[in-house]
Design a protein around this motif. Sequence first.
Motif, mmCIF file in Angstrom:
data_model
loop_
_atom_site.group_PDB
_atom_site.id
_atom_site.type_symbol
_atom_site.label_atom_id
_atom_site.label_comp_id
_atom_site.label_asym_id
_atom_site.label_seq_id
_atom_site.Cartn_x
_atom_site.Cartn_y
_atom_site.Cartn_z
ATOM 1 N N ALA A 77 -12.290 11.546 2.446
ATOM 2 C CA ALA A 77 -13.258 10.611 2.472
ATOM 3 C C ALA A 77 -13.233 9.859 1.297
ATOM 4 O O ALA A 77 -12.593 10.407 0.088
ATOM 5 N N ASP A 78 -13.748 8.429 1.080
ATOM 6 C CA ASP A 78 -14.184 7.924 -0.094
ATOM 7 C C ASP A 78 -15.156 8.273 -0.773
ATOM 8 O O ASP A 78 -15.772 9.235 -0.224
ATOM 9 N N HIS B 191 -5.316 10.813 2.384
ATOM 10 C CA HIS B 191 -5.245 9.290 2.019
ATOM 11 C C HIS B 191 -4.552 8.951 0.461
ATOM 12 O O HIS B 191 -4.937 9.758 -0.307
ATOM 13 N N LYS C 294 -17.162 8.217 3.462
ATOM 14 C CA LYS C 294 -16.537 7.557 4.651
ATOM 15 C C LYS C 294 -15.106 7.961 4.593
ATOM 16 O O LYS C 294 -14.410 7.717 4.062
ATOM 17 N N VAL C 295 -14.844 8.472 5.978
ATOM 18 C CA VAL C 295 -13.447 9.040 6.171
ATOM 19 C C VAL C 295 -12.523 7.911 6.446
ATOM 20 O O VAL C 295 -12.744 6.729 6.926
ATOM 21 N N TRP C 296 -11.316 8.166 5.666
ATOM 22 C CA TRP C 296 -10.254 7.193 5.487
ATOM 23 C C TRP C 296 -9.650 7.015 7.012
ATOM 24 O O TRP C 296 -9.624 8.114 7.609
ATOM 25 N N ALA C 297 -9.200 5.864 7.374
ATOM 26 C CA ALA C 297 -8.710 5.594 8.483
ATOM 27 C C ALA C 297 -7.182 5.791 8.662
ATOM 28 O O ALA C 297 -6.770 5.513 9.948
ATOM 29 N N ASP C 298 -6.526 6.117 7.679
ATOM 30 C CA ASP C 298 -5.072 6.113 7.703
ATOM 31 C C ASP C 298 -4.655 7.656 7.774
ATOM 32 O O ASP C 298 -5.551 8.469 8.079
ATOM 33 N N GLY D 21 -8.490 14.325 -0.272
ATOM 34 C CA GLY D 21 -8.085 12.698 0.229
ATOM 35 C C GLY D 21 -8.584 12.599 1.527
ATOM 36 O O GLY D 21 -8.204 11.896 2.395
ATOM 37 N N VAL E 86 -4.007 11.359 6.551
ATOM 38 C CA VAL E 86 -4.762 12.032 5.784
ATOM 39 C C VAL E 86 -3.539 13.043 5.018
ATOM 40 O O VAL E 86 -2.740 13.676 5.758
ATOM 41 N N SER F 123 -12.573 8.016 -4.786
ATOM 42 C CA SER F 123 -12.366 6.761 -4.611
ATOM 43 C C SER F 123 -10.994 6.358 -4.520
ATOM 44 O O SER F 123 -10.013 7.231 -4.974
ATOM 45 N N GLU F 124 -10.539 5.356 -4.197
ATOM 46 C CA GLU F 124 -9.073 5.040 -4.077
ATOM 47 C C GLU F 124 -8.543 4.903 -5.174
ATOM 48 O O GLU F 124 -7.279 5.181 -5.512
#
Length: 235
Positions: free
Chosen positions: A56-57, A69, A61-65, A54, A67, A30-31
């Motif tokens: 996926a959440d 993240h 779900k893969v982070w969009a920014d 870092g 890597v 998680s973030e």
Amino acid sequence: NIECDFVFPQNMAEMERYSLVIVPALYAASEKTLKAIEAYAANGGHILVTYKSGFADENNKVWADEVPHVLSSVCGVYYSHFTIPDGVDVVSEAYGMTMPAEHFMELLVPGETTEVLARYAHLAYTRYAAVTRHRYGNGTATYVGCGLQDEMLQAVLLDTVQQAGLNLSANRFPVIERRGVNMEGGQITYLLNYSMESRQAVCERGGINLFTGLAVNAGSTIELAPWDLAIMESV
């Protein structure tokens, strides 16, 4: 011979107790967890992060920014490409060794203030880093972007441990050293030989060998038979 604990996401505040936190392949997190690691480093902690962290959440779900993240700013690196190493060496002037990359490799782009500890020795990947270190706030972040063979991985680990100001035991595997305190408050050292050969173990604190009743001076050595152990109580 560096004793460690496990810190779970629901207990991230406990990180402040430690000089060094190792973050191995934290693929889904998680973030909130990643931000806790960021805060730990900013406040003076030392982290060692490996590849596939870092990404996926907590729902995968893969982070969009960039890597990794959140940790990209902490570690001073990012990447957008990764591959399986095939005939790729990792060269480290810092550790004076060259060894093949293993398993997986991220093509790390280091920032201007990021120290590169190792690079890829391959025509297509020379501009990318393999192992880096970056100062973030009052702490440091070491990032391992690929699988390393044991000797180089040990060099990175020992260097990072020393950067974190931790004391190292003179004993190395297969001699294992563990410490504790008994119910009377005595300092206890356990020395175990995990091999089929006799080994010399360093008794750094000295004390009484509880099996023989003999006193052992600090810094002296004792011989451990194959798969044997000694328990020392400090004087």
